[in-house]
Design a protein around this motif. Sequence first.
Motif, PDB file in Angstrom:
ATOM      1  N   THR A 144     -26.363 -19.377 -10.664  1.00 47.03           N
ATOM      2  CA  THR A 144     -25.769 -18.044 -10.824  1.00 47.03           C
ATOM      3  C   THR A 144     -26.081 -17.152  -9.616  1.00 47.03           C
ATOM      4  O   THR A 144     -25.351 -16.212  -9.345  1.00 47.03           O
ATOM      5  CB  THR A 144     -26.250 -17.352 -12.122  1.00 47.03           C
ATOM      6  OG1 THR A 144     -27.681 -17.338 -12.136  1.00 47.03           O
ATOM      7  CG2 THR A 144     -25.752 -18.076 -13.353  1.00 47.03           C
ATOM      8  N   SER A 145     -27.169 -17.475  -8.894  1.00 46.51           N
ATOM      9  CA  SER A 145     -27.460 -16.721  -7.667  1.00 46.51           C
ATOM     10  C   SER A 145     -26.575 -17.205  -6.524  1.00 46.51           C
ATOM     11  O   SER A 145     -26.143 -16.421  -5.677  1.00 46.51           O
ATOM     12  CB  SER A 145     -28.926 -16.878  -7.271  1.00 46.51           C
ATOM     13  OG  SER A 145     -29.762 -16.355  -8.270  1.00 46.51           O
ATOM     14  N   ALA A 146     -26.309 -18.502  -6.505  1.00 45.96           N
ATOM     15  CA  ALA A 146     -25.481 -19.072  -5.437  1.00 45.96           C
ATOM     16  C   ALA A 146     -24.085 -18.449  -5.451  1.00 45.96           C
ATOM     17  O   ALA A 146     -23.484 -18.199  -4.400  1.00 45.96           O
ATOM     18  CB  ALA A 146     -25.388 -20.590  -5.596  1.00 45.96           C
ATOM     19  N   THR A 161     -27.643  -9.511 -13.001  1.00 45.32           N
ATOM     20  CA  THR A 161     -28.931 -10.099 -13.371  1.00 45.32           C
ATOM     21  C   THR A 161     -28.936 -11.585 -13.018  1.00 45.32           C
ATOM     22  O   THR A 161     -29.930 -12.114 -12.508  1.00 45.32           O
ATOM     23  CB  THR A 161     -29.205  -9.937 -14.885  1.00 45.32           C
ATOM     24  OG1 THR A 161     -29.081  -8.554 -15.207  1.00 45.32           O
ATOM     25  CG2 THR A 161     -30.595 -10.404 -15.254  1.00 45.32           C
ATOM     26  N   GLY A 162     -27.822 -12.249 -13.282  1.00 52.38           N
ATOM     27  CA  GLY A 162     -27.727 -13.676 -12.946  1.00 52.38           C
ATOM     28  C   GLY A 162     -27.892 -13.907 -11.464  1.00 52.38           C
ATOM     29  O   GLY A 162     -28.500 -14.889 -11.032  1.00 52.38           O
ATOM     30  N   SER A 163     -27.373 -12.972 -10.671  1.00 44.76           N
ATOM     31  CA  SER A 163     -27.516 -13.091  -9.228  1.00 44.76           C
ATOM     32  C   SER A 163     -28.951 -12.795  -8.797  1.00 44.76           C
ATOM     33  O   SER A 163     -29.511 -13.461  -7.922  1.00 44.76           O
ATOM     34  CB  SER A 163     -26.538 -12.121  -8.553  1.00 44.76           C
ATOM     35  OG  SER A 163     -26.984 -11.803  -7.276  1.00 44.76           O
ATOM     36  N   PHE A 180     -17.543 -26.230  -6.821  1.00 42.78           N
ATOM     37  CA  PHE A 180     -16.644 -26.615  -7.899  1.00 42.78           C
ATOM     38  C   PHE A 180     -16.414 -25.449  -8.868  1.00 42.78           C
ATOM     39  O   PHE A 180     -15.282 -25.092  -9.175  1.00 42.78           O
ATOM     40  CB  PHE A 180     -17.247 -27.814  -8.637  1.00 42.78           C
ATOM     41  CG  PHE A 180     -16.401 -28.332  -9.760  1.00 42.78           C
ATOM     42  CD1 PHE A 180     -15.198 -28.980  -9.503  1.00 42.78           C
ATOM     43  CD2 PHE A 180     -16.821 -28.185 -11.072  1.00 42.78           C
ATOM     44  CE1 PHE A 180     -14.420 -29.459 -10.537  1.00 42.78           C
ATOM     45  CE2 PHE A 180     -16.038 -28.667 -12.118  1.00 42.78           C
ATOM     46  CZ  PHE A 180     -14.834 -29.304 -11.856  1.00 42.78           C
ATOM     47  N   VAL A 181     -17.496 -24.831  -9.307  1.00 46.98           N
ATOM     48  CA  VAL A 181     -17.321 -23.774 -10.301  1.00 46.98           C
ATOM     49  C   VAL A 181     -16.778 -22.488  -9.690  1.00 46.98           C
ATOM     50  O   VAL A 181     -15.934 -21.821 -10.286  1.00 46.98           O
ATOM     51  CB  VAL A 181     -18.616 -23.475 -11.081  1.00 46.98           C
ATOM     52  CG1 VAL A 181     -18.878 -24.554 -12.100  1.00 46.98           C
ATOM     53  CG2 VAL A 181     -19.779 -23.320 -10.158  1.00 46.98           C
ATOM     54  N   VAL A 182     -17.228 -22.160  -8.468  1.00 40.01           N
ATOM     55  CA  VAL A 182     -16.716 -20.924  -7.861  1.00 40.01           C
ATOM     56  C   VAL A 182     -15.225 -21.065  -7.558  1.00 40.01           C
ATOM     57  O   VAL A 182     -14.436 -20.149  -7.770  1.00 40.01           O
ATOM     58  CB  VAL A 182     -17.500 -20.559  -6.581  1.00 40.01           C
ATOM     59  CG1 VAL A 182     -16.886 -19.354  -5.893  1.00 40.01           C
ATOM     60  CG2 VAL A 182     -18.950 -20.255  -6.907  1.00 40.01           C
ATOM     61  N   ALA A 183     -14.826 -22.246  -7.086  1.00 37.37           N
ATOM     62  CA  ALA A 183     -13.425 -22.468  -6.724  1.00 37.37           C
ATOM     63  C   ALA A 183     -12.523 -22.374  -7.948  1.00 37.37           C
ATOM     64  O   ALA A 183     -11.416 -21.863  -7.881  1.00 37.37           O
ATOM     65  CB  ALA A 183     -13.265 -23.834  -6.068  1.00 37.37           C
ATOM     66  N   ILE A 205     -24.251 -16.605   3.789  1.00 34.75           N
ATOM     67  CA  ILE A 205     -24.047 -18.000   4.187  1.00 34.75           C
ATOM     68  C   ILE A 205     -25.372 -18.634   4.616  1.00 34.75           C
ATOM     69  O   ILE A 205     -25.716 -19.740   4.191  1.00 34.75           O
ATOM     70  CB  ILE A 205     -23.003 -18.064   5.327  1.00 34.75           C
ATOM     71  CG1 ILE A 205     -21.616 -17.751   4.753  1.00 34.75           C
ATOM     72  CG2 ILE A 205     -23.022 -19.413   6.038  1.00 34.75           C
ATOM     73  CD1 ILE A 205     -20.517 -17.592   5.781  1.00 34.75           C
ATOM     74  N   LEU A 206     -26.134 -17.901   5.424  1.00 32.58           N
ATOM     75  CA  LEU A 206     -27.409 -18.448   5.907  1.00 32.58           C
ATOM     76  C   LEU A 206     -28.409 -18.620   4.761  1.00 32.58           C
ATOM     77  O   LEU A 206     -29.115 -19.628   4.690  1.00 32.58           O
ATOM     78  CB  LEU A 206     -28.004 -17.534   6.985  1.00 32.58           C
ATOM     79  CG  LEU A 206     -27.285 -17.545   8.341  1.00 32.58           C
ATOM     80  CD1 LEU A 206     -27.930 -16.552   9.300  1.00 32.58           C
ATOM     81  CD2 LEU A 206     -27.306 -18.956   8.936  1.00 32.58           C
ATOM     82  N   ILE A 207     -28.467 -17.645   3.864  1.00 29.85           N
ATOM     83  CA  ILE A 207     -29.432 -17.768   2.754  1.00 29.85           C
ATOM     84  C   ILE A 207     -29.077 -18.966   1.882  1.00 29.85           C
ATOM     85  O   ILE A 207     -29.919 -19.800   1.556  1.00 29.85           O
ATOM     86  CB  ILE A 207     -29.478 -16.484   1.896  1.00 29.85           C
ATOM     87  CG1 ILE A 207     -30.063 -15.323   2.689  1.00 29.85           C
ATOM     88  CG2 ILE A 207     -30.330 -16.709   0.633  1.00 29.85           C
ATOM     89  CD1 ILE A 207     -30.038 -13.987   1.963  1.00 29.85           C
ATOM     90  N   LEU A 208     -27.801 -19.081   1.549  1.00 28.62           N
ATOM     91  CA  LEU A 208     -27.424 -20.183   0.653  1.00 28.62           C
ATOM     92  C   LEU A 208     -27.667 -21.544   1.306  1.00 28.62           C
ATOM     93  O   LEU A 208     -27.917 -22.532   0.616  1.00 28.62           O
ATOM     94  CB  LEU A 208     -25.963 -20.041   0.198  1.00 28.62           C
ATOM     95  CG  LEU A 208     -25.518 -21.016  -0.902  1.00 28.62           C
ATOM     96  CD1 LEU A 208     -26.479 -21.017  -2.087  1.00 28.62           C
ATOM     97  CD2 LEU A 208     -24.107 -20.694  -1.381  1.00 28.62           C
ATOM     98  N   SER A 209     -27.632 -21.574   2.653  1.00 26.45           N
ATOM     99  CA  SER A 209     -27.827 -22.866   3.322  1.00 26.45           C
ATOM    100  C   SER A 209     -29.193 -23.467   2.976  1.00 26.45           C
ATOM    101  O   SER A 209     -29.318 -24.669   2.813  1.00 26.45           O
ATOM    102  CB  SER A 209     -27.670 -22.717   4.837  1.00 26.45           C
ATOM    103  OG  SER A 209     -28.835 -22.196   5.430  1.00 26.45           O
ATOM    104  N   TYR A 210     -30.226 -22.639   2.845  1.00 33.51           N
ATOM    105  CA  TYR A 210     -31.519 -23.230   2.460  1.00 33.51           C
ATOM    106  C   TYR A 210     -31.788 -23.096   0.969  1.00 33.51           C
ATOM    107  O   TYR A 210     -32.498 -23.905   0.376  1.00 33.51           O
ATOM    108  CB  TYR A 210     -32.676 -22.654   3.287  1.00 33.51           C
ATOM    109  CG  TYR A 210     -33.140 -21.262   2.914  1.00 33.51           C
ATOM    110  CD1 TYR A 210     -33.971 -21.061   1.828  1.00 33.51           C
ATOM    111  CD2 TYR A 210     -32.769 -20.156   3.659  1.00 33.51           C
ATOM    112  CE1 TYR A 210     -34.406 -19.792   1.482  1.00 33.51           C
ATOM    113  CE2 TYR A 210     -33.199 -18.889   3.323  1.00 33.51           C
ATOM    114  CZ  TYR A 210     -34.013 -18.709   2.236  1.00 33.51           C
ATOM    115  OH  TYR A 210     -34.434 -17.460   1.887  1.00 33.51           O
TER     116      TYR A 210
END
Length: 459
Positions: free
Chosen positions: A332-334, A29-31, A172-175, A112-117
């Motif tokens: 949370t989507s990123a 859901t967060g995603s 930072f948080v994902v890492a 990768i492309l979606i997150l770029s924008y």
Amino acid sequence: MLTQQTDDGKRSSLHGNWSSRMAFILAVTGSAVGLGNIWKFPYIAGQNGGGAFVLVYLACVILIGMPVMMSEILIGRRGRRNPVRTMELLGKEEGGSGRWRWVGGLGVVAGILILSYYSVIAGWTLAYIVKSVSGVFAGASPQAVGAEFDNFVGDWRLVGLTHTVFMGLAVFVVARGVERGLEQAVRFMVPALLVLMLVLLGYSISSGYFGQGVAFMFTPDFGALTRDSILAALGQAFFTLSIGMGAVMAYGAYLPEETSITGASAAVVTADTSIAMLAGLAIFPLVFANGLTPGDGPGLVFNTLPLAFGQMPGGVFFSTVFFVLLSFAAWTSAIGLMEPAVAWIVEHYSKTRAQATVGVGLLIWFIGLGSVLSFNVLADARFLAGTIFDNVDYLTSNVMLPLGGLLIVWFAGWVMSRNSTSDELGGSGALYKLWRFSARYLAPVGILFVLLNAIGLLG
Ligand code: PHE
């Protein structure tokens, strides 16, 4: 949240499992709930004429989105690896070919492309937290709010800065593997977002233009429906549900055996669709009340909601909380957008999670600069679908996600054996039959129809 679990002879996940069924539902859901619901849905619906578009979008969510989501989760859980490896493993196991890994690869690139924008727009929401606190929106006119937005996106340094800050936070948080905090964040964020949408809805109802907003959203004018808006509706369904690129597949890899995939999918689809509908119902009345146009594009939310907050008692507070929550929702989507790439690099190249995340993050940040410049320096440089931002958005939402979804649902419906899928979906009752029919016929035919129609092959 991720605890190691042993399996009864089946593959187990390399990254551990979700601690509970609820943790998985919250993560997906967060995603799913993010900028797609609140920023993108209203402006895309606005650009495509409202009513008929919304109807096609809802049909795509239910008839295509639901079976694709179930397919992604069941593939993910059966493979228990990153999407690239999972597709390769299952491809061979199910008597197909290891080349199915390219479907996973397509998803890694799409993410990768979606997150770029996505990160650029998330940066706008960060900036709007600061603007809200400063009180610039209090009692502001539509012109003032519009000028605030134009001045902001017109300055590439500010947009670049907030894009950088958002990517930094995400990496930072994902890492650090702070998915542990993700569960708590979503548990709080989604209900809180819902409450604020209801506050906005209350304001919209009192605006005197609620009827006009509802009519715009729900009175279908099929004459306004072009081939491209049908494609946009399908693309939006994929985008908002986070399907077609392996995000949900990657999350499914950590899903415990006993959890019902059908139930989890239904919960996520319902929550996601409700929030998008609420956003539309809150925004369109404000558009008409303030003499704005629904087809205004990516700035729509930023030009309307601050107006409402500026008028209501406690507006500075509500506005600040709203943009904080929206930034959270984007964050949370990123995580979901990065997960396929990060999990693949960790498994394939034996890198640490931190190394993989920083590497992927830098690449995404760099590609994102193209979208940063699309609203200022390169705003007039148009090709194919428009600016760089428009092109990346079109390519991912309208081409890569539907194509990925088609291949995923095809794989689950036609390549995987009935035994494997009924094993994952728990039995062979009526619900299973309904899924299988949708996965084999309904969804693939639907997606193909929309894609072929869009390129004019259906006459
Ligand atoms: N579903 C997210 C949104 O609506 C975007 C997203 C797409 C996230 C694909 C993950 C994967 O904002």
